[in-house]
Design a protein around this motif. Sequence first.
Motif, short mmCIF file in Angstrom:
data_model
loop_
_atom_site.label_atom_id
_atom_site.label_comp_id
_atom_site.label_asym_id
_atom_site.label_seq_id
_atom_site.Cartn_x
_atom_site.Cartn_y
_atom_site.Cartn_z
N GLU A 1 0.83 -1.21 0.00
CA GLU A 1 0.00 0.00 0.00
C GLU A 1 0.87 1.26 0.00
O GLU A 1 1.83 1.37 0.76
CB GLU A 1 -0.90 0.01 1.25
CG GLU A 1 -1.84 1.18 1.34
CD GLU A 1 -3.03 1.06 0.40
OE1 GLU A 1 -3.68 2.09 0.15
OE2 GLU A 1 -3.30 -0.07 -0.08
N GLU A 2 0.52 2.22 -0.85
CA GLU A 2 1.23 3.49 -0.91
C GLU A 2 0.54 4.47 0.04
O GLU A 2 -0.64 4.79 -0.14
CB GLU A 2 1.23 4.05 -2.33
CG GLU A 2 2.03 3.22 -3.32
CD GLU A 2 3.53 3.24 -3.05
OE1 GLU A 2 3.99 4.24 -2.45
OE2 GLU A 2 4.21 2.28 -3.42
N LEU A 3 1.27 4.95 1.04
CA LEU A 3 0.71 5.90 2.01
C LEU A 3 1.86 6.74 2.54
O LEU A 3 2.86 6.21 2.99
CB LEU A 3 0.03 5.16 3.16
CG LEU A 3 -0.73 6.01 4.17
CD1 LEU A 3 -2.01 6.56 3.54
CD2 LEU A 3 -1.07 5.21 5.42
N SER A 4 1.72 8.05 2.47
CA SER A 4 2.80 8.91 2.92
C SER A 4 2.25 10.24 3.43
O SER A 4 1.38 10.84 2.79
CB SER A 4 3.79 9.18 1.78
OG SER A 4 4.85 10.01 2.21
N GLY A 5 2.73 10.67 4.58
CA GLY A 5 2.39 11.98 5.10
C GLY A 5 0.97 12.11 5.60
O GLY A 5 0.44 13.23 5.69
N VAL A 6 0.35 10.99 5.94
CA VAL A 6 -1.02 11.03 6.41
C VAL A 6 -1.33 9.75 7.17
O VAL A 6 -0.77 8.69 6.86
CB VAL A 6 -2.01 11.21 5.23
CG1 VAL A 6 -2.00 9.99 4.33
CG2 VAL A 6 -3.42 11.51 5.72
N MET A 7 -2.17 9.83 8.19
CA MET A 7 -2.77 8.62 8.75
C MET A 7 -4.19 8.53 8.22
O MET A 7 -4.81 9.56 7.91
CB MET A 7 -2.76 8.64 10.28
CG MET A 7 -3.68 9.66 10.92
SD MET A 7 -4.28 9.16 12.56
CE MET A 7 -5.32 7.76 12.17
N THR A 8 -4.68 7.33 8.05
CA THR A 8 -6.01 7.17 7.48
C THR A 8 -6.90 6.32 8.39
O THR A 8 -6.40 5.42 9.08
CB THR A 8 -5.94 6.54 6.08
OG1 THR A 8 -7.26 6.44 5.55
CG2 THR A 8 -5.30 5.17 6.11
N LEU A 9 -8.18 6.62 8.34
CA LEU A 9 -9.19 5.84 9.07
C LEU A 9 -9.91 4.86 8.16
O LEU A 9 -10.79 4.12 8.62
CB LEU A 9 -10.22 6.79 9.69
CG LEU A 9 -9.72 7.79 10.72
CD1 LEU A 9 -10.82 8.78 11.06
CD2 LEU A 9 -9.23 7.08 11.98
N LYS A 10 -9.57 4.84 6.89
CA LYS A 10 -10.38 4.09 5.93
C LYS A 10 -10.44 2.60 6.25
O LYS A 10 -11.48 1.96 6.02
CB LYS A 10 -9.91 4.33 4.50
CG LYS A 10 -8.51 3.83 4.19
CD LYS A 10 -8.14 4.17 2.73
CE LYS A 10 -6.73 3.71 2.39
NZ LYS A 10 -6.36 4.08 1.00
N TRP A 11 -9.34 2.05 6.78
CA TRP A 11 -9.35 0.61 7.04
C TRP A 11 -10.16 0.27 8.29
O TRP A 11 -10.87 -0.73 8.30
CB TRP A 11 -7.91 0.10 7.16
CG TRP A 11 -7.16 0.28 5.87
CD1 TRP A 11 -7.57 -0.12 4.63
CD2 TRP A 11 -5.92 0.95 5.69
NE1 TRP A 11 -6.64 0.25 3.68
CE2 TRP A 11 -5.62 0.90 4.29
CE3 TRP A 11 -5.02 1.57 6.53
CZ2 TRP A 11 -4.46 1.46 3.76
CZ3 TRP A 11 -3.86 2.13 6.01
CH2 TRP A 11 -3.59 2.08 4.63
#
Length: 432
Positions: A358-368
């Motif tokens: 998974e590509e993820l940078s500079g952010v936390m996400t709640l989507k999962w």
Amino acid sequence: MRFNVFKNTVLLFVFVMISCASKAKSKIIIKDKIHLTAKNNPIIIVGANQTDTYLSLLKGKRVGIVANQTSVIFKKKKIRAISIDLETNEQSLDHIVEKDTTTHLVDSLLSLKIDIKKVFSPEHGFRGRIDAGELVKDGIDTKTNLPLVSLYGKNKKPTKEQLEGLDIIVFDIQDVGVRFYTYISTLHYIMEACSEQGIPVLILDRPNPNGHYIDGPTLEIKNKSFLGMHPIPLVHGMTIGEYAQMINGEKWLKNGSQCEITVITIKNYTHDTFYSLPIRPSPNLPNDQAIKLYPSLGLFEGTNVNAGRGTEFQFQRYGAPFLNKKTHTFSYTPVANFGAKHPKHKNELCYGEDLKNEELSGVMTLKWVIRAYQNSTDKSLFFNTNNFTKHAGTDKLQQQIVTGLSETEIKASWLDDLEAFKNTRNKYLLYD
């Protein structure tokens, strides 16, 4: 850049080379340590590596050290590359190559005749082999025979008796910049205890691999715990040294006291500098991808969903038996392993998502977390409410997820707190 520890062996590796001109075969043997340097790489130099800067503060003092497996000094080991002709067995010196190696801070300081009296160990222990949440026991380090004092057992704050006879404490632990990662809580208690006893703290700073952004809900003081002690966002964007300055400056220690601290800053580092951790900061953060996803997947620790513990892809996947297998088609079975003797849903088939690419940078996400909750076949099984609140730092987040708010709507509710924190944070920054 990654750094690997090498034992002092005569033969480290062999290359087989074929000459295009003569077709004669030869091999190159790399052997014999001949030189050590004191830099971890040409760009970033961590605080621990700058011994010339801080040794004078330790000479003649009785020293205590807060450390774990990440408390190392990086070195370059130069190796001779010897070419051997396989037909004639003749040898010739080809060139010199450098290999990365480390020595533990405790071992290095002992070799420099620093009088270390005891080592204080945080969660996961001095050698970093203990499961998350598992109590750490006092004991003796078998390598150095130094007494080990647990800060994740009967007490998380050193007692007056445990600090007795010490002139200075050295704090050197690699953090990952997430509020519920407990090393910053250990830092608080060290500073508080040392403030009460008039003992200075020397902090050897290290980069924050998630230091390039700030995100997440801000802790509400009513939800204070060892998983979060102060009103900071889930991703705070500070190094250990900067955070120590904030603890002092905001007077967060008991009775508003302050601790005498000295921070040995990182050379050639900014908050935008990429830093790949050379050593696991804890058993279940094995690589850069896990550390990057940890702020987002760490919220699953407050649910009944497995976040990869009991696999070789910790914090790079999630799953549970009660997630809908039609929407969560990836499956795996957690088993007991290094760092997880009793993972959630041990030996049960879990349905979820594989996020190792998974590509993820500079952010936390709640989507999962939102997706997993919405696709739970029995939503009553999802949250461990008290634990989720401790991880989130607020009871609002669970309510927002349950009522069906989108990630965009939830994140909008954080904005005022994040702006206020950024203004406070700016006062304590040591790096651009």
